[in-house]
Write a protein that holds these residues in place. Structure first.
Motif, short mmCIF file in Angstrom:
data_model
loop_
_atom_site.label_atom_id
_atom_site.label_comp_id
_atom_site.label_asym_id
_atom_site.label_seq_id
_atom_site.Cartn_x
_atom_site.Cartn_y
_atom_site.Cartn_z
N ASP A 1 -33.38 79.49 -5.04
CA ASP A 1 -32.11 78.77 -5.13
C ASP A 1 -31.22 79.41 -6.18
OD1 ASP A 1 -30.07 76.96 -5.52
OD2 ASP A 1 -31.37 75.19 -5.55
N PRO B 1 -38.80 74.85 -4.00
CA PRO B 1 -37.76 73.83 -4.07
C PRO B 1 -38.40 72.43 -4.07
CG PRO B 1 -37.25 75.45 -2.37
CD PRO B 1 -38.65 75.73 -2.83
N ASP C 1 -37.36 69.74 -2.62
CA ASP C 1 -37.00 68.92 -1.45
C ASP C 1 -38.24 68.53 -0.64
OD1 ASP C 1 -35.25 71.29 -2.04
OD2 ASP C 1 -33.85 69.91 -1.12
N PRO C 2 -38.23 67.39 0.02
CA PRO C 2 -37.21 66.33 0.01
C PRO C 2 -37.33 65.45 -1.24
CG PRO C 2 -39.00 65.81 1.56
CD PRO C 2 -39.34 67.13 0.95
N ILE C 3 -36.26 65.42 -2.01
CA ILE C 3 -36.29 64.77 -3.33
C ILE C 3 -36.53 63.26 -3.24
CG2 ILE C 3 -34.85 64.28 -5.37
CD1 ILE C 3 -34.05 67.05 -5.43
N ASP C 4 -36.03 62.63 -2.15
CA ASP C 4 -36.18 61.16 -2.01
C ASP C 4 -37.64 60.73 -2.00
OD1 ASP C 4 -33.60 61.51 -1.53
OD2 ASP C 4 -33.60 60.81 0.56
N TRP D 1 -40.10 61.74 -3.84
CA TRP D 1 -40.81 61.79 -5.13
C TRP D 1 -40.84 60.40 -5.77
CZ3 TRP D 1 -42.87 66.10 -7.91
CH2 TRP D 1 -42.73 67.33 -7.25
N ARG E 1 -42.67 69.19 -10.10
CA ARG E 1 -42.68 70.41 -9.29
C ARG E 1 -43.18 71.58 -10.14
NH1 ARG E 1 -43.65 70.63 -5.27
NH2 ARG E 1 -41.98 70.56 -3.75
N PRO F 1 -43.69 66.81 -1.97
CA PRO F 1 -43.28 65.81 -2.96
C PRO F 1 -44.49 65.29 -3.73
CG PRO F 1 -42.28 65.35 -0.83
CD PRO F 1 -43.29 66.43 -0.60
#
Ligand code: BES
Ligand code: ZN
Length: 458
Positions: free
Chosen positions: A20, A79, A81-84, A86, A103, A430
Motif C-alpha cells: 500500500d 493489508p 482488510d476487511p477492517i470491520d 477486527w 496485524r 482479521p
C-alpha cells in the motif's frame, strides 16, 4: 532490560503494509523502530536502499573464527482488510487471553522479536559470546521480495556465514513445535480473456458469440482432472519423491482429519489421490484460482455478454520444480486450449523457488552438509525438547518464503527454521494474533540454540 512484549506492541503499532503506497510512513516507522532496537542491543545498523522498501542490516562483528549466523525476518505486513471484522483495530495492539492481537503480530513481527529478544538477553548475560550475528530484515516479503535477489547479488560479502536462522513458519500446537524442512515455491499469473469489443445485449447477440466468462471458466476447469491432479503436461515431471521418514513424521502430528475439517468449516477434503490432507499441503504442488471476475457484479440481474473476464492463478511448487518451467508449461497449456472467438493474454506475476533441507541423520542428508548447520539442527532439537516439553517434528510447510531458496542458490546457505505460528494465529486474516506463551518459550529455546552454536566454536 529488554521487554519483548512491550517492544512487540510498539512494533505492531506501525502500519507497515508493503503493498500500500499510502503507508510509506508506516513502513518507515517500523524500519526506524527495529533499527533503533538493534542499535540499543549493540548492533551496528545500516538501512540499505532498494528500488522499493529498504532492507535493514544489523551486525555484530567479531573474531573471524567465530560462527556467523544470519537471522532473517520481515517488517512488512499484509493489508488489514476487511477492517470491520477486527475485534480491536489492527494497528492498536491489545493483549487478550495470553495473545497479542494486531496485524503482523504473528507474521512476522512476533517471531522476529522472539529472536531479537533472545539475542538481547544472551548478550546481556554473556557480553563476550563468541558469535557473529547479522540481522537481515526486509520490507517486501508479503509482495514477493522483488528487490531481494539484486540486493543479495550486490551484497554477497554480508552473507559469508554458516547458516540462516528464522521463524516465519508454523507448528500444530503450543506443545508440538516443528522445525521446518521445506517451503513451497510459487508462480503467480493473471489470465485475461477478451471477446467482443464491448459488452453486448445478451438477447440481441446471445447465440452468436462465445461468452468470455464461459471461455475462461472452461479453460480454468480444464486445469485439473477428476483425481485432483493438475492437468498441465509436464507439471509433475521434476517433483522429488517424498521420503518414508517424512510421511512418518506427518503421522505424528497428532491432529485428525476430522479436526482439521472442523477447523476449516468444510465437510469433505479434496486431496490428490494417495495423499492425506496433511501430506497434500506439504508434499504436493497445486494450481489455485485466487480470484475470478467478469461481467455484472451488482445487485439483481443484468442481461449482458461481457466483453472480458479474468482469473488470478497461483501454483505452489515443491522441491525440485523450477518456477520458470512451470510458468511456461501453464502458459503454453492455456494458449493451446484457448478457443477461437476470444483472445487470451497471460501476465506473469511474482515467482519463487521451493526449498528443501534434509536434517542431519536422515536418509539422503547431503554428504557435504556444513558441520555448523548440522550442529544447529541438533541444538534446536535439544532446546525445543527442553523448553516446550517435546522434541520437534521435522516437516515441510505449505507456505512460501521465496528468499530462503534464493539465499541457498546464491550464497549456498541453508536455513534453520523454527515454526512459531499456531493455526489459531489467523495469518493474513482479521484478528491476527501471536501466542505470548509460545513467544516466551521461543525466546528461551532460541537462547539455548544460539548459545550452543557459539559454544560449538570453542
Ligand atoms: N510467513 C508466511 C509464509 C508461511 C505461512 C509459511 C504459513 C509457512 C506457514 C509469509 O509471510 C507469506 O505469507 N508468504 C507468501 C509469499 C508470497 C507473497 C510470495 C505466501 O506464502 O503466500
Ligand atoms: Zn505472510
Amino acid at each position: 532490560m529488554f521487554d519483548p512484549v512491550a517492544s512487540l506492541k510498539e512494533f505492531v503499532r506501525f502500519p507497515s503494509v508493503s503493498t500500500d503506497s499510502t503507508q510509506r510512513d508506516g513502513m518507515k516507522g517500523a524500519r526506524d523502530y527495529i533499527g533503533g532496537l538493534l542499535k540499543r542491543v549493540g548492533f551496528s545498523v545500516r538501512e540499505m536502499p532498494t528500488p522499493l522498501h529498504p532492507i535493514i542490516i544489523g551486525r555484530r562483528e567479531g573474531d573471524p573464527s567465530w560462527p556467523h549466523v544470519v537471522i532473517y525476518g520481515h517488517y512488512d505486513v499484509q493489508p488489514p482488510d476487511p477492517i470491520d471484522l477486527w475485534t480491536t483495530p489492527p494497528f492498536e495492539p491489545e493483549e487478550r487471553d495470553g495473545r497479542l492481537y494486531g496485524r503482523g503480530a504473528a507474521d512476522n513481527k512476533g517471531p522476529l522479536m522472539t529472536h531479537l529478544a533472545a539475542v538481547a538477553q544472551l548478550l546481556e548475560e554473556s557480553p563476550d559470546l563468541p558469535l557473529r550475528i547479522t540481522f537481515l530484515i526486509e520490507g517486501e516479503e508479503e509482495i514477493g521480495s522483488p528487490s531481494f535477489v539484486p540486493f543479495l547479488e550486490k551484497n554477497r560479502d554480508l552473507f559469508d556465514a554458516d547458516f540462516v536462522y528464522l521463524s516465519d513458519t508454523g507448528s500444530p500446537n503450543e506443545s508440538q513445535i516443528v522445525v521446518t524442512t521445506g517451503l513451497r515455491g510459487i508462480v503467480c499469473l493473471q489470465v485475461d480473456v477478451t471477446g467482443p469489443k464491448s459488452d453486448l445485449h445478451s438477447g440481441v447477440h446471445g447465440g452468436a458469440v462465445l461468452n468470455p466468462v464461459q471461455a475462461l471458466t472452461e479453460l480454468c476447469a480444464s486445469l485439473h482432472d477428476r483425481d485432483g491432479r493438475v492437468d498441465v503436461p509436464g507439471f509433475y515431471d521434476d517433483v522429488r519423491p517424498v521420503e518414508d521418514w517424512e510421511r512418518e513424521e506427518v503421522g505424528r502430528l497428532g491432529v485428525s482429519s476430522d479436526d482439521y475439517a472442523r477447523f476449516l468449516g468444510i465437510d469433505a477434503f479434496h486431496t490428490e489421490k494417495g495423499y492425506t490432507p496433511f501430506e497434500g499441503v506439504r508434499f504436493r504442488p497445486t494450481l489455485e484460482f485466487n480470484g475470478i471476475g467478469g461481467g455484472y457484479q451488482g445487485e439483481g440481474s443484468k442481461t449482458v455478454i461481457p466483453s472480458r473476464a479474468f482469473a488470478k492463478i497461483s501454483c505452489r511448487l515443491v522441491a525440485e520444480q523450477d518456477p520458470a518451467r512451470i510458468q511456461e508449461a501453464v502458459v503454453d497449456t492455456l494458449k493451446k486450449r484457448c478457443p477461437r472467438g476470444v483472445s487470451l493474454t497471460v501476465t506473469p506475476g511474482h515467482s519463487g523457488a521451493p526449498y528443501l533441507v534434509v536434517p542431519p541423520g536422515k536418509p539422503n542428508t547431503p554428504q557435504d552438509q556444513p558441520a555448523a548447520l548440522a550442529s544447529a539442527f541438533r541444538a534446536a532439537d535439544r532446546a525445543i525438547a527442553a523448553e516446550f516439553g517435546k522434541p520437534p517434528l521435522y516437516l515441510r510447510e505449505g507456505g512460501s518464503v521465496p528468499i530462503i531458496a534464493d539465499l541457498k542458490r546464491i550464497t549456498g546457505l541453508d536455513s534453520l527454521m523454527i515454526g512459531l505460528f499456531l493455526p489459531e494465529d489467523r495469518l493474513h486474516a482479521p484478528d491476527e494474533s501471536f501466542h505470548l506463551g509460545v513467544m516466551e518459550k521461543g525466546i528461551a529455546a532460541s537462547k539455548r540454540i544460539l548459545k550452543q552454536v557459539a559454544e560449538g566454536s570453542r
